[in-house]
Design a protein around this motif. Structure first.
Motif, PDB file in Angstrom:
ATOM      1  N   GLU A 417       0.960  -1.310   0.015  1.00 51.98           N
ATOM      2  CA  GLU A 417       0.037  -0.142   0.049  1.00 51.98           C
ATOM      3  C   GLU A 417       0.937   1.039  -0.038  1.00 51.98           C
ATOM      4  O   GLU A 417       1.815   1.273   0.638  1.00 51.98           O
ATOM      5  N   ALA A 418       0.338   2.224  -0.719  1.00 56.69           N
ATOM      6  CA  ALA A 418       1.090   3.762  -0.572  1.00 56.69           C
ATOM      7  C   ALA A 418       1.225   4.202   0.861  1.00 56.69           C
ATOM      8  O   ALA A 418       0.226   3.827   1.711  1.00 56.69           O
ATOM      9  N   GLY A 419       2.234   4.561   1.315  1.00 53.72           N
ATOM     10  CA  GLY A 419       2.799   4.864   2.510  1.00 53.72           C
ATOM     11  C   GLY A 419       3.238   3.665   3.372  1.00 53.72           C
ATOM     12  O   GLY A 419       3.842   4.036   4.382  1.00 53.72           O
ATOM     13  N   GLY A 420       3.318   2.672   2.955  1.00 49.98           N
ATOM     14  CA  GLY A 420       3.838   1.536   3.659  1.00 49.98           C
ATOM     15  C   GLY A 420       5.136   1.475   3.316  1.00 49.98           C
ATOM     16  O   GLY A 420       5.700   1.609   2.505  1.00 49.98           O
ATOM     17  N   VAL A 421       6.082   0.544   4.452  1.00 52.03           N
ATOM     18  CA  VAL A 421       7.335   0.337   4.464  1.00 52.03           C
ATOM     19  C   VAL A 421       7.724  -1.346   4.460  1.00 52.03           C
ATOM     20  O   VAL A 421       7.027  -1.574   5.437  1.00 52.03           O
ATOM     21  N   TYR A 422       8.229  -1.890   3.627  1.00 49.61           N
ATOM     22  CA  TYR A 422       8.159  -3.352   3.521  1.00 49.61           C
ATOM     23  C   TYR A 422       9.664  -3.877   3.344  1.00 49.61           C
ATOM     24  O   TYR A 422      10.364  -3.322   2.366  1.00 49.61           O
ATOM     25  N   THR A 423      10.205  -4.822   4.120  1.00 45.14           N
ATOM     26  CA  THR A 423      11.322  -5.596   3.846  1.00 45.14           C
ATOM     27  C   THR A 423      11.058  -7.122   3.820  1.00 45.14           C
ATOM     28  O   THR A 423      10.513  -7.525   4.742  1.00 45.14           O
ATOM     29  N   ALA A 424      11.574  -7.578   2.661  1.00 44.35           N
ATOM     30  CA  ALA A 424      11.561  -9.174   2.740  1.00 44.35           C
ATOM     31  C   ALA A 424      13.014  -9.411   2.545  1.00 44.35           C
ATOM     32  O   ALA A 424      13.911  -9.238   1.886  1.00 44.35           O
ATOM     33  N   VAL A 425      13.164 -10.737   3.442  1.00 50.86           N
ATOM     34  CA  VAL A 425      14.719 -11.331   3.213  1.00 50.86           C
ATOM     35  C   VAL A 425      14.670 -12.761   2.742  1.00 50.86           C
ATOM     36  O   VAL A 425      13.783 -13.431   3.301  1.00 50.86           O
ATOM     37  N   ALA A 426      15.304 -13.088   1.780  1.00 48.50           N
ATOM     38  CA  ALA A 426      15.147 -14.225   1.213  1.00 48.50           C
ATOM     39  C   ALA A 426      16.157 -15.178   2.075  1.00 48.50           C
ATOM     40  O   ALA A 426      17.215 -14.885   2.703  1.00 48.50           O
ATOM     41  N   ARG A 427      15.435 -16.474   2.471  1.00 44.46           N
ATOM     42  CA  ARG A 427      16.218 -17.260   3.369  1.00 44.46           C
ATOM     43  C   ARG A 427      16.046 -18.508   3.085  1.00 44.46           C
ATOM     44  O   ARG A 427      15.476 -19.099   2.309  1.00 44.46           O
ATOM     45  N   ASP A 428      17.052 -19.502   3.817  1.00 41.44           N
ATOM     46  CA  ASP A 428      17.151 -20.834   3.441  1.00 41.44           C
ATOM     47  C   ASP A 428      15.924 -21.554   3.981  1.00 41.44           C
ATOM     48  O   ASP A 428      15.159 -21.111   4.808  1.00 41.44           O
ATOM     49  N   PRO A 429      15.809 -22.645   3.664  1.00 43.74           N
ATOM     50  CA  PRO A 429      14.601 -23.721   4.114  1.00 43.74           C
ATOM     51  C   PRO A 429      14.649 -23.737   5.840  1.00 43.74           C
ATOM     52  O   PRO A 429      15.547 -23.828   6.231  1.00 43.74           O
ATOM     53  N   GLU A 430      13.368 -23.777   6.403  1.00 48.35           N
ATOM     54  CA  GLU A 430      13.524 -24.116   7.822  1.00 48.35           C
ATOM     55  C   GLU A 430      13.944 -25.504   7.846  1.00 48.35           C
ATOM     56  O   GLU A 430      13.769 -26.490   7.197  1.00 48.35           O
ATOM     57  N   PRO A 431      14.592 -25.795   9.325  1.00 52.28           N
ATOM     58  CA  PRO A 431      15.013 -27.208   9.586  1.00 52.28           C
ATOM     59  C   PRO A 431      13.906 -28.249   9.187  1.00 52.28           C
ATOM     60  O   PRO A 431      12.752 -28.037   9.740  1.00 52.28           O
ATOM     61  N   GLY A 432      14.307 -29.366   8.479  1.00 48.91           N
ATOM     62  CA  GLY A 432      13.247 -30.376   8.393  1.00 48.91           C
ATOM     63  C   GLY A 432      12.764 -30.065   6.937  1.00 48.91           C
ATOM     64  O   GLY A 432      11.887 -31.083   6.603  1.00 48.91           O
ATOM     65  N   GLN A 433      12.741 -28.975   6.509  1.00 46.42           N
ATOM     66  CA  GLN A 433      11.846 -28.552   5.339  1.00 46.42           C
ATOM     67  C   GLN A 433      12.903 -28.446   3.954  1.00 46.42           C
ATOM     68  O   GLN A 433      14.254 -28.127   4.100  1.00 46.42           O
ATOM     69  N   THR A 434      12.316 -28.109   2.870  1.00 48.08           N
ATOM     70  CA  THR A 434      13.344 -28.124   1.584  1.00 48.08           C
ATOM     71  C   THR A 434      12.853 -26.756   0.868  1.00 48.08           C
ATOM     72  O   THR A 434      13.614 -26.310   0.129  1.00 48.08           O
ATOM     73  N   ASP A 435      11.797 -26.053   1.525  1.00 54.14           N
ATOM     74  CA  ASP A 435      11.458 -24.906   0.471  1.00 54.14           C
ATOM     75  C   ASP A 435      12.125 -23.588   1.252  1.00 54.14           C
ATOM     76  O   ASP A 435      11.995 -23.296   2.352  1.00 54.14           O
ATOM     77  N   PHE A 436      12.825 -22.784   0.210  1.00 54.67           N
ATOM     78  CA  PHE A 436      13.261 -21.774   0.562  1.00 54.67           C
ATOM     79  C   PHE A 436      12.199 -20.750   0.625  1.00 54.67           C
ATOM     80  O   PHE A 436      10.905 -20.777   0.206  1.00 54.67           O
ATOM     81  N   GLY A 437      12.381 -19.424   1.515  1.00 56.44           N
ATOM     82  CA  GLY A 437      11.268 -18.683   1.805  1.00 56.44           C
ATOM     83  C   GLY A 437      11.597 -17.246   1.813  1.00 56.44           C
ATOM     84  O   GLY A 437      12.796 -16.772   1.811  1.00 56.44           O
ATOM     85  N   LEU A 438      10.682 -16.378   2.373  1.00 54.48           N
ATOM     86  CA  LEU A 438      11.048 -14.975   2.778  1.00 54.48           C
ATOM     87  C   LEU A 438      10.710 -14.756   4.488  1.00 54.48           C
ATOM     88  O   LEU A 438       9.576 -15.179   4.888  1.00 54.48           O
ATOM     89  N   ILE A 439      11.453 -14.149   4.985  1.00 56.69           N
ATOM     90  CA  ILE A 439      11.273 -13.484   6.286  1.00 56.69           C
ATOM     91  C   ILE A 439      10.588 -12.036   6.038  1.00 56.69           C
ATOM     92  O   ILE A 439      11.097 -11.353   5.316  1.00 56.69           O
ATOM     93  N   LEU A 440       9.408 -11.831   6.256  1.00 60.23           N
ATOM     94  CA  LEU A 440       8.685 -10.727   6.143  1.00 60.23           C
ATOM     95  C   LEU A 440       8.674  -9.547   7.170  1.00 60.23           C
ATOM     96  O   LEU A 440       8.092 -10.134   8.323  1.00 60.23           O
ATOM     97  N   LEU A 441       8.932  -8.407   6.902  1.00 59.39           N
ATOM     98  CA  LEU A 441       9.320  -7.546   8.163  1.00 59.39           C
ATOM     99  C   LEU A 441       8.501  -6.343   7.636  1.00 59.39           C
ATOM    100  O   LEU A 441       7.870  -6.064   6.512  1.00 59.39           O
ATOM    101  N   ASP A 442       8.270  -5.443   8.785  1.00 53.63           N
ATOM    102  CA  ASP A 442       7.794  -3.968   8.756  1.00 53.63           C
ATOM    103  C   ASP A 442       6.155  -4.080   8.295  1.00 53.63           C
ATOM    104  O   ASP A 442       5.714  -4.912   9.002  1.00 53.63           O
ATOM    105  N   ASP A 443       5.846  -3.457   7.485  1.00 54.89           N
ATOM    106  CA  ASP A 443       4.364  -3.449   7.313  1.00 54.89           C
ATOM    107  C   ASP A 443       3.742  -4.501   6.505  1.00 54.89           C
ATOM    108  O   ASP A 443       2.508  -4.792   6.298  1.00 54.89           O
ATOM    109  N   PHE A 444       4.507  -5.722   6.228  1.00 56.61           N
ATOM    110  CA  PHE A 444       4.082  -7.023   5.952  1.00 56.61           C
ATOM    111  C   PHE A 444       3.319  -7.444   7.145  1.00 56.61           C
ATOM    112  O   PHE A 444       2.344  -8.367   6.859  1.00 56.61           O
ATOM    113  N   ASN A 445       3.700  -7.194   8.135  1.00 55.73           N
ATOM    114  CA  ASN A 445       3.143  -8.004   9.248  1.00 55.73           C
ATOM    115  C   ASN A 445       1.740  -6.929   9.800  1.00 55.73           C
ATOM    116  O   ASN A 445       1.212  -7.579  11.065  1.00 55.73           O
ATOM    117  N   ASP A 446       1.634  -6.033   9.151  1.00 52.57           N
ATOM    118  CA  ASP A 446       0.265  -5.216   9.847  1.00 52.57           C
ATOM    119  C   ASP A 446      -0.971  -5.786   9.277  1.00 52.57           C
ATOM    120  O   ASP A 446      -1.187  -6.698   8.276  1.00 52.57           O
TER     121      ASP A 446
END
Length: 446
Positions: A417-446
């Protein structure tokens, strides 16, 4: 000039604007003509960076919030001045064009004030007049649209305000002065209902200085934690900010080491009171406000203070916000410190993507809008990031693939959304999983 920070800050905050002759100065051909002078300050707290056009030509490019120019001379006459906001996909006028009749021997300060929906020019005109020896001349401007009526005191350092007469009281759009005072050390305080909401600490005003001082809004939650305003000082050569003397710094911690256990985070060896406890992979803290300083940060295995995996000194500056990432695999775990910018801009979403996957190698990042247009970043190395991208409000597809291939490791839809600030961090799979993913920060969590 202002001995605490101004002499250093002028060169930094005014960037390439200060000292540049941004207009054609035709008066060199006619020494009998006294020129007019013009400078500009961006004081709209939620506006994007701007271009300033004079007679249709861009004369200042990419001036961000709180940036101000030096005075530039130009031939007296009528000029068309326009301010364009830099928005996703181009520019849009936010002020003007307005016709300014610039008179010989007059200095004009044009301040872009108000929130972007109501942005307007505030013009201060003053004649060329030398400042008497031993004095300083200052004009104070209320340029903070969401700040109420306030009272300004300029006193000797440490003076009890209860017995002092103020410089004056004013509301948004108002000015105080110009006033002449003896040069020397002063303390500038702003009060609301007798409570001090801004304190400059001790500043030194140099003999002969002629200043315009604009009270502007603090732009991030960390800045605003102590005071709703700061002061921008225009001295004729550029602009400098004087923040409240107690402005804190802000930081958060992100666990992005895929094979590390849950951790505790300890600051300055206070093991009895860790600031974060039992933080698992992909988890992150809220921002924490602390006094500006260099902090020792230790990351230990949770509930095992003797198992220190990160031991780093981290310098944190007042008013700046930081993300401290624990990155890489456990055998090579280390801190990565990135500066954050959480100023909200009404005309855009600010989106940053960080490559935080140690096993992925270089990657290509493609952001695809609903209309099929793309922004592409090729060969992004581990620990690198895109910087804040200005995106129009809407939905996008983010694809992260092995560099030079079409093998997509992360495919994620996002909505911003306009006015929002967003950070996404590309990460390795979580333990026991195979899929890479994103850590979503800032206004992704609102």
């Amino acid at each position: 000039m202002w001995t605490r920070i101004l002499s250093a800050a002028v060169a930094v905050s005014s960037l390439t604007l200060a000292g540049c002759d941004i207009f054609d100065d035709d008066d060199d051909d006619n020494p009998l003509v006294t020129p007019a002078s013009l400078r500009v300050l961006h004081a709209s707290p939620d506006a994007p960076a701007v271009n300033v056009l004079v007679d249709g030509a861009v004369t200042i490019a990419g001036a961000d919030y709180k940036a101000g120019t030096a005075f530039s001379n130009l031939t007296p006459g009528s000029y068309s001045v326009q301010v364009d906001g830099i928005v996703p996909g181009g520019t849009t006028p936010v002020i003007g064009p307005v016709d300014l009749d610039l008179e010989s021997g007059i200095r004009y300060t044009v301040i872009a004030t108000g929130e972007v929906a109501n942005i307007a020019p505030q013009i201060i005109a003053a004649p060329f007049e030398s400042v008497p020896a031993g004095s300083v001349r200052a004009t104070v401007v209320h340029a903070a649209p969401n700040a109420p009526e306030v009272t300004v005191f300029v006193t000797a350092p440490g003076t009890d305000l209860s017995g002092e007469a103020p410089l004056g009281t004013f509301s948004f759009g108002g000015t105080l002065g110009p006033a002449e005072i003896p040069n020397g050390d002063y303390q500038i305080r702003v009060t609301l209902n007798d409570d001090v909401i801004y304190d400059s600490g001790t500043v030194t005003l140099a003999d002969g200085a002629e200043l315009v001082i604009a009270a502007v809004e603090t732009a991030t939650p960390t800045e605003a934690a102590e005071s709703p305003i700061s002061l921008i000082v225009l001295d004729g050569n550029g602009a400098a900010e004087i923040a409240d003397i107690d402005t804190p710094t802000g930081f958060r911690v992100i666990h992005n080491s895929p094979d590390a256990p849950a951790v505790d985070v300890v600051v300055n060896d206070d093991f009895d009171n860790p600031i974060l406890e039992d933080v698992p992979y992909t988890a992150f803290s809220d921002f924490i406000n602390v006094p500006a300083a260099t902090y020792n940060v230790k990351v230990t295995a949770a509930n095992a203070p003797g198992t220190i995996v990160i031991d780093a000194d981290v310098p944190l500056d007042a008013g700046q916000e930081y993300s401290v990432y624990a990155i890489d695999e456990l055998a090579s775990i280390r801190p990565q410190v990135l500066e954050d910018d959480r100023r909200s801009v009404a005309t855009e979403a600010k989106v940053r993507i960080v490559h935080g996957s140690p096993s992925a190698g270089p990657v290509d990042i493609v952001i695809t809008a609903a209309d099929g247009s793309t922004q592409e970043f090729q060969g992004v190395e581990f620990e690198a990031e895109t910087g804040y991208l200005a995106l129009a409000a809407g939905s996008y597809d983010v694809a992260v693939s092995v560099a030079g291939t079409t093998t997509v490791a992360i495919a994620a839809p996002i909505t911003v959304e306009a006015g929002g600030v967003y950070t996404a961090v590309a990460r390795d799979p979580e333990p026991g999983q195979t899929d890479f993913g994103l850590i979503l920060l800032d206004d992704f969590n609102d």
